[in-house]
Design an enzyme around this catalytic site. Structure first.
Site, PDB file in Angstrom:
ATOM      1  N   CYS A  70       0.849  -1.208   0.000  1.00 41.40           N
ATOM      2  CA  CYS A  70       0.000   0.000   0.000  1.00 41.40           C
ATOM      3  C   CYS A  70       0.875   1.244   0.000  1.00 41.40           C
ATOM      4  O   CYS A  70       1.981   1.237   0.534  1.00 41.40           O
ATOM      5  CB  CYS A  70      -0.895   0.032   1.245  1.00 41.40           C
ATOM      6  SG  CYS A  70      -2.206  -1.180   1.297  1.00 41.40           S
ATOM      7  N   ASP A  71       0.339   2.307  -0.579  1.00 39.92           N
ATOM      8  CA  ASP A  71       1.001   3.595  -0.474  1.00 39.92           C
ATOM      9  C   ASP A  71      -0.036   4.700  -0.643  1.00 39.92           C
ATOM     10  O   ASP A  71      -0.975   4.564  -1.437  1.00 39.92           O
ATOM     11  CB  ASP A  71       2.093   3.774  -1.524  1.00 39.92           C
ATOM     12  CG  ASP A  71       3.050   4.894  -1.127  1.00 39.92           C
ATOM     13  OD1 ASP A  71       4.023   4.591  -0.421  1.00 39.92           O
ATOM     14  OD2 ASP A  71       2.800   6.054  -1.486  1.00 39.92           O
ATOM     15  N   SER A  72       0.125   5.771   0.121  1.00 38.72           N
ATOM     16  CA  SER A  72      -0.836   6.877   0.090  1.00 38.72           C
ATOM     17  C   SER A  72      -0.189   8.158  -0.413  1.00 38.72           C
ATOM     18  O   SER A  72       0.965   8.460  -0.079  1.00 38.72           O
ATOM     19  CB  SER A  72      -1.423   7.117   1.479  1.00 38.72           C
ATOM     20  OG  SER A  72      -2.157   5.988   1.923  1.00 38.72           O
ATOM     21  N   GLY A 107      -2.984   3.516  -2.999  1.00 39.95           N
ATOM     22  CA  GLY A 107      -2.826   2.412  -3.929  1.00 39.95           C
ATOM     23  C   GLY A 107      -2.740   1.100  -3.170  1.00 39.95           C
ATOM     24  O   GLY A 107      -2.168   1.044  -2.076  1.00 39.95           O
TER      25      GLY A 107
END
Length: 396
Positions: A70-72, A107
């Site tokens: 995950c990445d924000s 994501g």
């Protein structure tokens, strides 16, 4: 079926979100350097970073697993914003954001190595920011929190009061979308309830014992707990401590004039307790103590009962070893949100340290509630200090 579920992220917020939903992932940090990655839009950047993280972890696995990356990224005026890293950048960022709204993109990349499937999804949530004063911005930046989080804010921490509204999934703003993850897992043949059942029982092994004290408030919290317990003891004397752990509370009780004998099941924790309470600790189950009937003046349990699936066997054992008039002093009412047994699933029965539940159990075994006090814990990132209740039961 055994499911190895891996979180390819170092984010404490993502780990906490999964734990709160009943899932205990294996955490493997990807090592992807985010600053070197670019994409055509903020949303695509978030998705690409999530994919790179998941792939980096998968590349180093030696057996099959389901891996989540995950990445924000915060989109503001069409531009992507990640972690500010410095106070100056964070301060300018907030002056730009205050009173306005942006979109938080997270994501998600899920890779199932056994099925050779890779899913890439994006969840986006609109975030409205409060119109902060310069003083509020300076104070928030001084906490250090906005420097290390995407978009320079949190919704579940000190930044919560500065977010006036969100349109979309709250969990997505925290760091991952639980509904989206559930759908992705279903696509690779993993049901959400299956992950509840797949979690290994939590154990206090060396990895936990080595950082236990520093991650649980250290000596200040231990001193507060010991002072509260001591205030409910009849007088300094011989004390049996259940789940003595590293001995940090027991040592403080000794400093207050008590003689403490501790029992615990964890070898790793006992190795540390032996240093603090030399010659006075041993391995034993709290429900099967190596103590004769009616021999103890006082039994103490600090943060034990909330970990149990059934506290009655321990209560019964305490009643067995206490002499008439002896006391059992224990912490109680540790909330589900703060208790350490985060690996519990959502189908658990009532909390085993609730005061009403304990009082009923105690009465069944000849123990009567006759004293109570509280002590404050360390200040959390919310600016508040939790209060821990401690109660005393007396053997009739």
């Amino acid at each position: 079926m055994s499911i190895r579920f891996v979180l390819a992220s170092a984010s404490p917020a993502r780990l906490k979100t999964l734990r709160s939903a009943g899932i205990e992932p294996e955490v493997i940090v990807s090592g992807v350097y985010e600053d070197d990655v670019t994409a055509e839009s903020p949303g695509e950047l978030a998705r690409l970073l999530a994919t790179l993280k998941a792939r980096a972890v998968v590349a180093n696995l030696t057996d099959h697993a389901t891996v989540l990356g995950c990445d924000s990224v915060l989109e503001f005026d069409g531009q992507p914003y990640g972690k500010p890293e410095t106070p100056e950048v964070a301060r300018e960022r907030w002056k730009m954001m205050r009173g306005r709204s942006g979109v938080l993109h997270t994501g998600h990349c899920l890779i199932d190595t056994s099925g050779k499937q890779e899913l890439r999804e994006l969840s986006s949530t609109k975030v409205q920011f409060a119109d902060l004063t310069d003083d509020e911005i300076d104070a928030y930046v001084a906490t250090g929190e906005p420097l290390v989080v995407a978009g320079a804010f949190t919704v579940d921490g000190l930044g919560g009061p500065f977010v006036t509204a969100i349109e979309g999934d709250y969990h997505n703003v925290v760091g991952l979308s639980l509904p989206l993850l559930r759908r992705m897992l279903a696509e690779v043949g993993v049901s959400w309830p299956a992950l509840w059942k797949a979690q290994k029982p939590f154990t206090y092994d060396e990895s936990v014992a080595s950082t236990y004290d520093e991650t649980r408030g250290g000596e200040p919290r231990a001193q507060g707990a010991a002072a509260a317990v001591d205030s409910l003891l009849e007088s300094p004397g011989r004390v049996v401590e259940l789940a003595v752990g590293t001995g940090i509370v027991g040592a403080e009780l000794v400093a207050l004039g008590n003689l403490v004998h501790g029992f615990d099941l964890s070898t790793a924790m006992l190795e540390r307790a032996k240093v603090r309470l030399p010659g006075h600790v041993a391995a034993a189950d709290a429900a099967r103590l190596p103590v004769a009937d009616r021999r103890c003046d006082a039994v103490v349990a600090v943060w034990l009962l909330h970990l149990l699936d059934d506290s009655e066997p321990v209560i019964a054992e305490v009643a067995r070893v206490l002499r008439t008039g002896g006391v059992f002093v224990t912490t109680t009412e540790k909330t589900d949100a703060s208790r350490y047994a985060d690996t519990r699933g959502p189908n658990d029965t009532r909390s085993q340290d609730s005061l009403a539940h304990l009082t009923a159990l105690a009465a069944r075994h000849g123990l009567v509630l006759d004293g109570a006090t509280t002590f404050p814990g360390p200040v959390r990132n919310t600016g508040n200090a939790p209060t821990y209740p401690v109660v005393r039961f007396r053997r009739r």
